[in-house]
Enzyme design. Structure first.
Site, short mmCIF file in Angstrom:
data_model
loop_
_atom_site.label_atom_id
_atom_site.label_comp_id
_atom_site.label_asym_id
_atom_site.label_seq_id
_atom_site.Cartn_x
_atom_site.Cartn_y
_atom_site.Cartn_z
N THR A 72 40.82 38.72 71.66
CA THR A 72 40.15 37.44 71.87
C THR A 72 38.71 37.49 71.37
OG1 THR A 72 39.73 38.15 74.15
CG2 THR A 72 41.60 36.68 73.77
N GLU B 24 36.20 52.47 72.23
CA GLU B 24 35.44 52.01 71.08
C GLU B 24 33.98 52.44 71.21
OE1 GLU B 24 35.15 51.62 68.18
OE2 GLU B 24 35.83 49.62 67.59
N HIS C 61 44.04 48.65 67.33
CA HIS C 61 44.68 47.60 68.14
C HIS C 61 44.80 46.30 67.36
CE1 HIS C 61 40.93 45.34 68.72
NE2 HIS C 61 40.32 46.51 68.91
#
Length: 514
Positions: free
Chosen positions: A82, A152, A78
């Site tokens: 943030t 993840e 990805h």
């Protein structure tokens, strides 16, 4: 003489067919038990707390499911999130989203893959990956398939902490996460071991899907695990095969003649939207010493290929490819360029050194910087015994999987030659008087593939598991010095060649090859 500290691949069960390669493991030192879909090979004694090397605990995949037709799988991490920007430990939490930069990276990847005819897209269900998948997938009609096991790595109590908070709160556990991740334990779990099991499970579903070209959008750690479990590497390779934000890795799966586990080739690793040689960390640490492997441009009369043994200068496309490499390396301060004495290698090395020497000489009073140039037969295959040469024939060294066509004798000679070259390179890098050193290596593609295997501390059985295109670069970083393990920043990077670049994926011609 220096050697890397990764566990020797003789202790791995490498699976290029339905049968295992021989494994040289002392029976008295290890126990084997079933763990999900993996066989776990575990040391009977716990590693000491002050041990600096990576653990030798290994995970070896059971054979991957057989496939009927060739399949290419493109893995994408990805874009920047943030929590990436904040330096937080994300794990499998779902609170961060793509930053504006992350959205732009995903758009760059979309453009990189815009002409590719993917049959299906698998995605992690976490927002940062799913959004990246949506941007890359664009207006394709097929539904994106989410798979929870593509999430993840689960980091439990670590998740959400800033890195300095993890260090302060968990102390020794955080240190182990940094230096011995394969044995890292938290909240009663071994996160990296669990991740490797999940990644192996994902391959069953990905390979079972009736498709020829597959896009998978997930995360840093899980993509590392997917690459490693596909080619048969254990969890001690965590943080060795780098995955940058929106980096693209490509795996080719070819049906095995006996119907067993497919033959697997890592076509490229971590082709990133940004330059692969830009400053940054490798495996979380700044590298002061680096080896850049450069594949020479194509030669005259070879139709974008090069015979295994011939010695010809580059054609016009090869000259362009070598110049593109030189431009990519422009902002680096290369210490030395070491090449094979073959014409195409020397021409490529000269192009790189000339640009390097001129790079700092833009003002009227500037003196050109000297870049040392060396040549060595260790980077060539000329020393292969004559009785092997007749078996080689006119091999296209830029064809995926070409090394698998060679007999065992030739592969052994190539491997031994790459071993000698690797030892020489480590000696070249070991000079303590030069704390920062970048060495560019231009050699025969077979030797460069061998050098990748040497860096990863593998055996000759892995040499056909990697691929290089003309004009590509592969970057090996040594954040802990050349006597310790290397971190592979990228393999077969070609984006610098623009319109002359080999596409990430290409249309399949038939069931046998891409």
């Amino acid at each position: 003489m220096f050697s890397l500290s990764l566990t020797p691949a003789a202790n791995h069960l490498h699976l290029l067919s339905s049968a295992y390669f021989p494994v040289r493991i002392p029976i008295s030192s290890f126990t084997i038990r079933s763990s999900s879909s993996l066989q776990e090979v575990e040391k009977s004694s716990e590693p000491s707390s002050d041990r600096k090397e990576l653990s030798s605990e290994l995970y070896a995949s059971v054979p991957l499911p057989p496939i009927k037709t060739s399949k290419r799988v493109v893995l994408v991490r990805h874009g920047q999130s943030t929590w990436n920007a904040e330096g937080r430990i994300q794990g499998s939490s779902n609170f961060s989203v793509l930053t504006k930069n992350g959205e732009a990276q995903a758009e760059t990847s979309r453009q990189m893959l815009i002409d590719d005819a993917f049959d299906v897209c698998f995605s992690s269900p976490l927002v940062r990956s799913k959004r990246t998948a949506e941007i890359i997938w664009g207006d394709r009609e097929e539904v994106i398939l989410t798979d929870s096991e593509l999430r993840e790595i689960d980091l439990y109590s670590f998740q959400g902490l800033l890195k300095h908070e993890g260090k302060e709160k968990f102390g020794a556990a955080y240190r182990q996460w940094q230096v011995d991740a394969a044995n890292f334990q938290i909240d009663g779990h071994y996160p990296v071991r669990e991740l490797w099991a999940r990644a192996r499970n994902c391959w069953d579903r990905i390979l079972a899907h009736e498709s020829r070209s597959v896009l998978v959008v997930a995360h840093n750690a899980v993509n590392q695990a997917l690459v490693a479990t596909a080619i048969g590497l254990g969890s001690e390779y965590f943080r060795v095969l780098l995955q940058s934000n929106c980096g693209v890795s490509v795996l080719d799966f070819t049906p095995h003649a006996d119907g067993g586990s497919p033959i697997i080739c890592l076509n490229r690793l971590n082709q990133t939207p940004n330059s692969p040689v830009a400053s940054g960390s490798s495996g979380g640490r700044k590298a002061t010493k680096r080896i850049i492997l450069v594949c020479h441009g194509v030669s005259e009369d070879n139709k974008a290929s090069s015979s295994f043994l011939e010695d010809k200068p580059m054609n016009i496309l090869g000259v362009i490819q070598s110049q593109k490499v030189a431009e990519l390396l422009l902002d680096l301060k290369v210490t030395a360029v070491i090449s094979s004495p073959k014409k195409a290698c020397v021409e490529t090395a000269v192009a790189i050194s000339r640009v390097q020497e001129a790079a700092d000489c833009l003002g009227a009073d500037c003196v050109p910087r000297y870049v040392e140039m060396k040549q060595t037969n260790k980077l060539d295959v000329e020393n292969i015994p004559d009785h092997f040469k007749q078996d080689v024939g006119d091999i296209n060294v830029f064809e995926p999987g070409w090394l698998n066509k060679l007999n065992d004798g030739v592969i052994t000679e190539v491997w031994n030659q790459s071993d000698e070259a690797w030892k020489s390179l480590l000696n070249e890098m070991a000079d303590e008087k030069e704390p920062e050193k970048i060495v560019v290596v231009v050699g025969h593609p077979a030797i460069l593939l061998g050098l990748l295997g040497q860096c990863l501390n593998l055996t000759k059985d892995w040499i056909g598991s990697f691929h290089l295109d003309a004009g590509s670069i592969s970057v090996l970083d040594f954040p802990d010095g050349p006597s310790r393990r290397g971190v592979v920043r990228c393999i077969n990077y070609t984006a610098h060649m623009g319109r002359w670049s080999i596409p990430i994926t290409r249309p399949t011609v038939d069931d046998e090859e891409f």
